[in-house]
Structures are given as structure tokens and as C-alpha cells.
Scaffold this motif. Sequence first.
Motif, PDB file in Angstrom:
ATOM      1  N   ILE B 167       0.843  -1.190   0.000  1.00 46.67           N
ATOM      2  CA  ILE B 167       0.000   0.000   0.000  1.00 46.67           C
ATOM      3  C   ILE B 167       0.881   1.243   0.000  1.00 46.67           C
ATOM      4  CG2 ILE B 167      -1.708   1.294   1.320  1.00 46.67           C
ATOM      5  CD1 ILE B 167      -2.700  -1.392   2.396  1.00 46.67           C
ATOM      6  N   TYR B 168       1.905   1.156   0.786  1.00 48.55           N
ATOM      7  CA  TYR B 168       2.850   2.251   0.888  1.00 48.55           C
ATOM      8  C   TYR B 168       3.436   2.590  -0.483  1.00 48.55           C
ATOM      9  CZ  TYR B 168       6.785   4.847   2.730  1.00 48.55           C
ATOM     10  OH  TYR B 168       7.698   5.807   3.002  1.00 48.55           O
ATOM     11  N   GLN B 169       3.851   1.562  -1.178  1.00 51.68           N
ATOM     12  CA  GLN B 169       4.413   1.793  -2.509  1.00 51.68           C
ATOM     13  C   GLN B 169       3.391   2.402  -3.441  1.00 51.68           C
ATOM     14  OE1 GLN B 169       5.408  -2.098  -3.646  1.00 51.68           O
ATOM     15  NE2 GLN B 169       7.381  -2.071  -2.621  1.00 51.68           N
ATOM     16  N   PHE B 170       2.203   1.866  -3.385  1.00 52.65           N
ATOM     17  CA  PHE B 170       1.188   2.376  -4.293  1.00 52.65           C
ATOM     18  C   PHE B 170       0.926   3.852  -4.027  1.00 52.65           C
ATOM     19  CE2 PHE B 170      -0.476  -2.165  -4.144  1.00 52.65           C
ATOM     20  CZ  PHE B 170       0.300  -2.524  -5.219  1.00 52.65           C
ATOM     21  N   LEU B 171       0.873   4.177  -2.759  1.00 53.15           N
ATOM     22  CA  LEU B 171       0.592   5.569  -2.417  1.00 53.15           C
ATOM     23  C   LEU B 171       1.695   6.473  -2.939  1.00 53.15           C
ATOM     24  CD1 LEU B 171      -0.771   5.266   1.206  1.00 53.15           C
ATOM     25  CD2 LEU B 171      -2.029   5.872  -0.850  1.00 53.15           C
ATOM     26  N   MET B 181      -2.481  13.332  -5.947  1.00 59.53           N
ATOM     27  CA  MET B 181      -2.563  11.886  -6.093  1.00 59.53           C
ATOM     28  C   MET B 181      -3.892  11.530  -6.729  1.00 59.53           C
ATOM     29  SD  MET B 181      -1.184  11.002  -2.358  1.00 59.53           S
ATOM     30  CE  MET B 181      -0.728   9.310  -2.544  1.00 59.53           C
ATOM     31  N   LEU B 182      -4.024  10.257  -7.070  1.00 60.31           N
ATOM     32  CA  LEU B 182      -5.287   9.776  -7.605  1.00 60.31           C
ATOM     33  C   LEU B 182      -6.365   9.884  -6.529  1.00 60.31           C
ATOM     34  CD1 LEU B 182      -4.746   6.366  -9.379  1.00 60.31           C
ATOM     35  CD2 LEU B 182      -5.444   8.502 -10.386  1.00 60.31           C
ATOM     36  N   THR B 183      -7.469  10.457  -6.885  1.00 57.68           N
ATOM     37  CA  THR B 183      -8.542  10.518  -5.900  1.00 57.68           C
ATOM     38  C   THR B 183      -9.882  10.189  -6.541  1.00 57.68           C
ATOM     39  OG1 THR B 183      -8.853  12.852  -6.372  1.00 57.68           O
ATOM     40  CG2 THR B 183      -7.453  12.313  -4.487  1.00 57.68           C
ATOM     41  N   ASN B 184     -10.853   9.913  -5.711  1.00 56.75           N
ATOM     42  CA  ASN B 184     -12.206   9.757  -6.225  1.00 56.75           C
ATOM     43  C   ASN B 184     -12.900  11.109  -6.141  1.00 56.75           C
ATOM     44  OD1 ASN B 184     -12.786  10.113  -3.564  1.00 56.75           O
ATOM     45  ND2 ASN B 184     -13.398   7.995  -3.183  1.00 56.75           N
ATOM     46  N   GLY B 187     -12.573  13.237  -3.207  1.00 49.00           N
ATOM     47  CA  GLY B 187     -11.243  13.715  -2.884  1.00 49.00           C
ATOM     48  C   GLY B 187     -10.432  12.752  -2.042  1.00 49.00           C
ATOM     49  N   GLU B 188     -10.943  11.536  -1.866  1.00 47.77           N
ATOM     50  CA  GLU B 188     -10.170  10.551  -1.111  1.00 47.77           C
ATOM     51  C   GLU B 188      -9.181   9.855  -2.038  1.00 47.77           C
ATOM     52  OE1 GLU B 188     -13.736   9.424   2.001  1.00 47.77           O
ATOM     53  OE2 GLU B 188     -13.453   8.320   0.142  1.00 47.77           O
ATOM     54  N   VAL B 189      -8.025   9.579  -1.489  1.00 39.02           N
ATOM     55  CA  VAL B 189      -6.976   8.975  -2.299  1.00 39.02           C
ATOM     56  C   VAL B 189      -7.361   7.552  -2.710  1.00 39.02           C
ATOM     57  CG1 VAL B 189      -4.603   8.190  -2.253  1.00 39.02           C
ATOM     58  CG2 VAL B 189      -5.203  10.358  -1.222  1.00 39.02           C
ATOM     59  N   THR B 190      -7.151   7.217  -3.987  1.00 28.33           N
ATOM     60  CA  THR B 190      -7.469   5.862  -4.429  1.00 28.33           C
ATOM     61  C   THR B 190      -6.274   5.157  -5.054  1.00 28.33           C
ATOM     62  OG1 THR B 190      -8.259   6.751  -6.519  1.00 28.33           O
ATOM     63  CG2 THR B 190      -9.906   6.319  -4.838  1.00 28.33           C
ATOM     64  N   SER B 191      -5.116   5.775  -4.958  1.00 23.53           N
ATOM     65  CA  SER B 191      -3.921   5.169  -5.555  1.00 23.53           C
ATOM     66  C   SER B 191      -3.718   3.735  -5.086  1.00 23.53           C
ATOM     67  CB  SER B 191      -2.678   5.950  -5.159  1.00 23.53           C
ATOM     68  OG  SER B 191      -2.745   7.249  -5.645  1.00 23.53           O
ATOM     69  N   HIS B 192      -3.936   3.535  -3.791  1.00 25.84           N
ATOM     70  CA  HIS B 192      -3.675   2.209  -3.232  1.00 25.84           C
ATOM     71  C   HIS B 192      -4.622   1.174  -3.806  1.00 25.84           C
ATOM     72  CE1 HIS B 192      -6.642   4.242  -0.837  1.00 25.84           C
ATOM     73  NE2 HIS B 192      -6.972   3.134  -0.207  1.00 25.84           N
ATOM     74  N   GLN B 265      -7.500   3.746   7.282  1.00 29.18           N
ATOM     75  CA  GLN B 265      -8.487   3.812   6.199  1.00 29.18           C
ATOM     76  C   GLN B 265      -7.948   3.093   4.956  1.00 29.18           C
ATOM     77  OE1 GLN B 265     -11.566   5.061   6.246  1.00 29.18           O
ATOM     78  NE2 GLN B 265     -11.821   4.423   4.116  1.00 29.18           N
ATOM     79  N   HIS B 266      -6.685   3.373   4.605  1.00 23.66           N
ATOM     80  CA  HIS B 266      -6.090   2.711   3.444  1.00 23.66           C
ATOM     81  C   HIS B 266      -6.131   1.212   3.614  1.00 23.66           C
ATOM     82  CE1 HIS B 266      -3.574   6.587   2.881  1.00 23.66           C
ATOM     83  NE2 HIS B 266      -4.681   6.638   2.187  1.00 23.66           N
ATOM     84  N   ASN B 267      -5.741   0.770   4.796  1.00 20.73           N
ATOM     85  CA  ASN B 267      -5.729  -0.665   5.059  1.00 20.73           C
ATOM     86  C   ASN B 267      -7.119  -1.262   4.903  1.00 20.73           C
ATOM     87  OD1 ASN B 267      -3.095  -1.413   5.541  1.00 20.73           O
ATOM     88  ND2 ASN B 267      -3.141  -0.654   7.645  1.00 20.73           N
ATOM     89  N   ASP B 268      -8.089  -0.572   5.485  1.00 21.77           N
ATOM     90  CA  ASP B 268      -9.441  -1.101   5.436  1.00 21.77           C
ATOM     91  C   ASP B 268      -9.975  -1.146   4.010  1.00 21.77           C
ATOM     92  OD1 ASP B 268      -9.271  -1.437   8.083  1.00 21.77           O
ATOM     93  OD2 ASP B 268     -10.495   0.296   8.643  1.00 21.77           O
ATOM     94  N   ASP B 269      -9.691  -0.096   3.255  1.00 21.11           N
ATOM     95  CA  ASP B 269     -10.115  -0.079   1.857  1.00 21.11           C
ATOM     96  C   ASP B 269      -9.576  -1.293   1.124  1.00 21.11           C
ATOM     97  OD1 ASP B 269     -11.390   2.276   2.186  1.00 21.11           O
ATOM     98  OD2 ASP B 269      -9.883   3.522   1.176  1.00 21.11           O
TER      99      ASP B 269
END
Lengths: 266, 537
Positions: B167-171, B181-184, B187-192, B265-269
Motif C-alpha cells: 500500500i505504501y508503494q502504491f501511495l 494523487m489519484l482521488t475519487n 477527494g479521497e486517495v485511491t492510488s492504493h 483507512q487505506h488498510n481497510d479499503d
Amino acid sequence: MLELRLVQGSLLKKVLEAIKELVNDANFDCSATGFSLQAMDSSHVALVALLLRSEGFEHYRCDRNISMGMNLNNVSKMLKCAGNDDIITLKADDGSDTVTFMFESPTQDKIADFEMKLMDIDSEHLGIPEAEYHAIVRMPSAEFARICKDLASIGDTVVISVTKEGVKFSTRGDIGTANIVLRQNTTVDKPEEATIIEMHEPVSLTFALRYMNSFTRATPLSNTVTISLSSELPVVVEYKIAEMGYIRFYLAPKIEEDEDETKPQV
Amino acid sequence: MPRACVPQRLVPARPSCLALACPLHYTLAHSLRLMPTCPLHSCCCKILRAPPTHALAHDASYCLRPCHSVRFAAMPQPTRQTCLVSMLATSTPMLLPRLGTRPQAKPLALMTHGGDTYHHQPKLPHHEVDNEGLTKLLADNAPKSMKEQKFESYFGRKIAIDASMSIYQFLIVVGRTGTEMLTNEAGEVTSHLQGMFTRTIRLLEAGMKPIYVFDGQPPDLKKQELAKRYSKRADATDDLAEAVEAGNKEDIEKFSKRTVKVTKQHNDDCKRLLKLMGVPVVEVYAVASEDMDSLTFGAPRFLRHLMDPSSRKIPVMEFEVAKILEELNLTMDQFIDLCILSGCDYCDSIRGIGGQTALKLIRQHGSIETILENINRERYQIPEDWPYQEARRLFKEPEVVTDEEQLQIKWSAPDEEGLINFLVSENGFNSDRVTKAIEKIKAAKNKSSQGRLESFFKPVANTSAPIKRKGSKCVLQSPKQEIKPRIFSLQACYSSGPKLNGGLCLLTLDLGSKHSSLLGRVLLEEQCIGCGLCMVL
């Protein structure tokens, strides 16, 4: 010191054609009993075992057990330079890192020497235990090649099932399904055209046709092929090499996974 | 000490990100490894036509080091120059004239395949030889334990992947430009999610069975390490603010990457995404994630470069513990001590003792205790608070999840509706691409059912000796590949056995803690599922 003289040089050419698609690099092992090779394809699904017994060679000299790592594509390139009637002699000196292929025309008016570099290849040698197979099918090799080719145009996998009715090859694909049943048939003019089914237990296994089709490249080596099946064992597809040995292909079956197809809970 | 000497794994933003940030490093790195097909070839040449000092004015260590394990930054300037030049000479001779210098000395550090022409740079700052150093140490002393494998050959295998690291790398990498960064839509980040989705599909397509392992509670010892990372991140945040003020683009990119933090949040996603894809997720305590540490934890095999994405020419590097021990002539306990001495995540190493010295000491004395008794305390300062015994205990008896109920590892069919809902409706992914990707997952499921021969036949020793007797490892590839840059590296370890229960935390995978930031770009190039935002090179 190693020196092997094979009068029927085309045999070696055919052997290479049979295995080079499956395996890129392999160690050829030479011992007093013969010239052999065991290698797996890169994904470790299929294995090829080759044996050419020393008696089959006109001259066979091997002072100590050695293994020679070769790139099969390169060997094939070398052997393509030999004529179909040529006598092929393989030579290697102790401690040398090359092997020499010598091609003599039948009339002895042309002699060609090709030297090839050897490689160090790290390969795992698998122990293949003797096993009793549930079913053994012997059939014309051309017929088997035809079946595999036809089925591959429809699906990716073949289910081979042997029952007392006969042997059934079936596949399923996007465009439809195919079933080919062969019955035991021993009333033929030539013995190599017979289909002989020896069954101890009914068996049904699934295999990837891609590999089966690559095995059938050995068809020119033999008129018949023997397929040995056992549930829980890789299939063995064997082509006998007249008076010399065999080439055997082992293929791991597809495994049906027992998983519940329920949707995951989120 | 120059900044680059900080052991790399302490820096939250991996230095390879810097390589990305600096166009020169990026192209240099590219030219070193992908010469024949490098899309940036002309660009490289342009840069290299510049006087060599220009190249060296940049911190060349970052783009070069990955292929060599030796930190160039720490070398004195003239040495560095020789090194760089001789490296370029060996890897890309055609570029040399453009550099305008000829190699003056023998290469200092050329890692060839067999490890036999590796010239060790004698005055390395020792504490830099961390786990990266372990790789090198193994290449030198146990070449047979490293094996190259094709990516495809791991199909059917269960592979545990360190989710947090991924996840870290993706971010860091996926779809990033500057601080954006990529967001939806919200405005939440979706790169991961993007990264996780495409990478998992790639693994599934290759017939592998990935298991994502999420960090549970970190062991106490690792907390020290984590605290260091935290403070680094805080520094980077300050630096970023400065850079934004100064408007320095390179710096903005560099520092914003360093501020990346994986949140709950990233982890849960990601967990949700993976569950929808039918990929098992496991939460473990005491995850051994810092690349080579996994070996110390007893993972039987360990893979590097597993995800080197689509440029599939680079073979996966496989490390096998049994062979390492055999070649180093050490016991597992001694190997653990060796790893602790040469530096691990759980405690500091002794200043002045690097991999080579550690190996020598272990061979001579047998264990850390005896070494401590015999060592010259003036020369080597032993850290006051040096919990080597605890670190050792942690390696030997890691906390293992024994609750079997927790370990329901199953690969199931993907939840199509759920995926589309999650990715397309909630996170704004392109629906066509997602549908196609789901088809891929389904097709891949079929592939993973193929059995492997090893499940039926067991390896035996071969009796015939190779005709050419050489100690070196097999040389299968062309000499071009002799130098192995580790820029696209990604690491994984897997267990060959089918049993997962009980020992799960031993088969962890480290997704390229170091140089994998380029990975994301290639990933994007090949497999972007149409977010419409990615920057392709």
C-alpha cells in the motif's frame, strides 16, 4: 572422454525437435549405460525423460558419469546442419567446456565438425518412483496427435477418462464441447495401428492441452504412443525409440479445488 | 556522515523515489538496465553527453547503488567517479565515449553472477551494510542459495505478501504528480486501490495464490525503528512546506513522497477490495517484513523481483535458506546471529561491524556471546542498550497465530457486483476496465488449478558430475545481464509447503521495500484500468 556414434543421426534430430519446445536448457547425462536427460518445463508442470541406451549406438564410450548443460535451441541449430542420412558423432573431452557434433555423410565424402559451448545449469533431478497405473492405453501416435490438435481448437483442457467402454477424450470451450471415444481394437492389419486398453480401475483426469500438444511433437519418433493414467499421479505419455530407449513426458493433472463458491462476506 | 549514509530502511521514503524524482537518475538507471529497449535512450545519451562531473554532481548513489549494494554516496568523490565510469563501461560500453573519460582503475564493485568478480570496497562505512548487505554477503559467500526463476514458474504457489508495504508503494507511486494523487470524487486517495487491484490481478493471472498479510501489533523492538521512521516523516513534512514555499518542483515531489503514511483507512479499503476479489487477507502479529529479515525468521524461500512488472525479462531471485546455511557452513542459530550483527530491524548493529566482519566473527567464535567476550571493545563500540538476545528470541520464536479459526485461507470467486459497486460507484474507476479486469480474475482462477510436478515427485541428487567443474552459478543469460540493477525490485517469500496453519508469519513477503517505486509507473503503463488521471511516463 566421451564419444558416441549414432548411425541413424536423424533420430537425434527428431529427439531434439520433440523436447526443445518444452524445455529451454537441460543437462544431458552420460553414463556407461546410456545417454539420458531429465528436465522440467519452466513452470514445473511437465517433465521430459529421455533415454538412449548405449547398445543403440554404433560406438559408445563414456569413461565417467558426466552431465553436459546445453541450450536445446542451440543444439537444435547445430543438428539442423546435419543431413537426414548423416552419421552423428558426439564428442567431449574431460574438463573441456565444449561438445563437438561431427556429421558424416553416408558416402563419407563430407565430414562436418560443429563445436558448441556448454553451460552450467542448476537443475533439480526428480525421483520418479515406479508405479502401477490404473489404466494404460496404447494407440497409434498419429491418432493421438490428431485428437490433441482437434481438441485444442475447441478448449484449453482435455479430460481423459478410461472406462470399460474405452478411452474418452473430451473438452469444453466457448463455442461448444467435443468428445472423442476410442474403443479397444486389435483386429488390424498392422500391429502399430491397434488400440489396446488395459484397465484395472476406471480413471478420469484433466490436463492442459497446451502441454499435450507439445508432447505430440515426438510423434515422428514412434508409430505408437502409450498413455499411462492413475488418479493422483501425473500422466505418462511415452514414445518408444526403436531399439534404443524412450522419451517419456510426465504432466501434472489439473486439480479440482474443493471450495465453496459462496460469495465472500464483506 | 553524509545524509545518504543513514541506513536506508530508516528513511520512510525509499531513496529510489529520489531516483524517480530526479530525471537524471531515472534515465541513468534506465540506461543501465534497459539499454537495448530503453524508451528514453536518446534522452539518456543527451544527459550523458554532458561532462561527467555533471552526472556526479547529482547524488549518483541513488541510481547506481541498487545494482551494486555498495553505497556510492559514501565514497570519496574520485572513487565515485571511477566507479561510475567503470560501471557504465561494463554495462553500457557504447555510452562511454560520451562520458569523455576512460576507466582508470579496476572496477571497485562489480557484482557478477557468480559473485566471483566482486571487488569489495574495503572502506565502506560499516553500519550501512544492512539487509541489502546481506544480499551481497550471500552473493559472495553462498552463491548457490540464490536462484533465478521465471516469474511464471511460481504459479500454483501460495505467496504471502506484506500488504502494508504494498500500500505504501502504491501511495508513493501510482498516479502521482507533485503533491497530487489519484482521488475519487470525494477527494479521497485511491492510488492504493488502483495499485492493489492491478497487481493482484497480475499475480492471479500468473496462477499464483496471493495472501495479503496486514500488520498487526508491531513487536516492541520494532517500535524503536518505527519511531525513527515517524520522526523522519515529520522532518519531511517540514521540508515539504519549505519546498512548496520556494517552489522547487523536484523537492516538492521528493518530500511529498516522504510524507506518505499508510492509514487505517487505506488498510481497510484494501482489505475490502481484496475480500471482494476473493483473495484471502490475514492479520498477523509480528510480521517479518523488512526484506531479508524474512529469511532470518525462517521463511524457507524468499523471492526478490517478484513483481518486476511487465518487463518480465528480469528473473525472480529466489533465496533458499537451506542452501545458504549449507554454503556458509552455519547453523540456523548462527545465521540468526549473523543477521543481528549485520543489522536488522529490531536492534542496532555494532558500529564497525558489517556483513563481512560479522561473518568472519561468527565463523571464528560461533555466537554473539563469545564474540562479545573476545571482541576488542575499543575498536568496536557496542551500543549500550543492545537487546540482541531479545531480537534473537523474536527471530526464533516469533509470535505465531495459532488460532486456526483466524486462518481461513480460501481463494473464492470474485464478487462482481460488489467490486463494481466499490470501485466504479464509490471510487470512480472506469466501469469497462473494471469489468474486463473481473473477467481476467475469473479466467485466472482456472489457471491456478494446474498441479505441479513437485507435488508428486521429489527431488533426488544427481549422480553425474558436470563436465566442466566450476564453482560458479549457472550462467544462463547473456553477459549483458551480468549487472543486476535492483531498481524494479520487489521481494517476496513463499513457502513451498501446502500447510499454512500455525506458521503463517514465517512466510511473509516484502514488497520491495527499496527500489520498487518505478514499478508503479510500469504498472500504470501496462495495466492502468482507466482512472484517466495517471501520468504515463
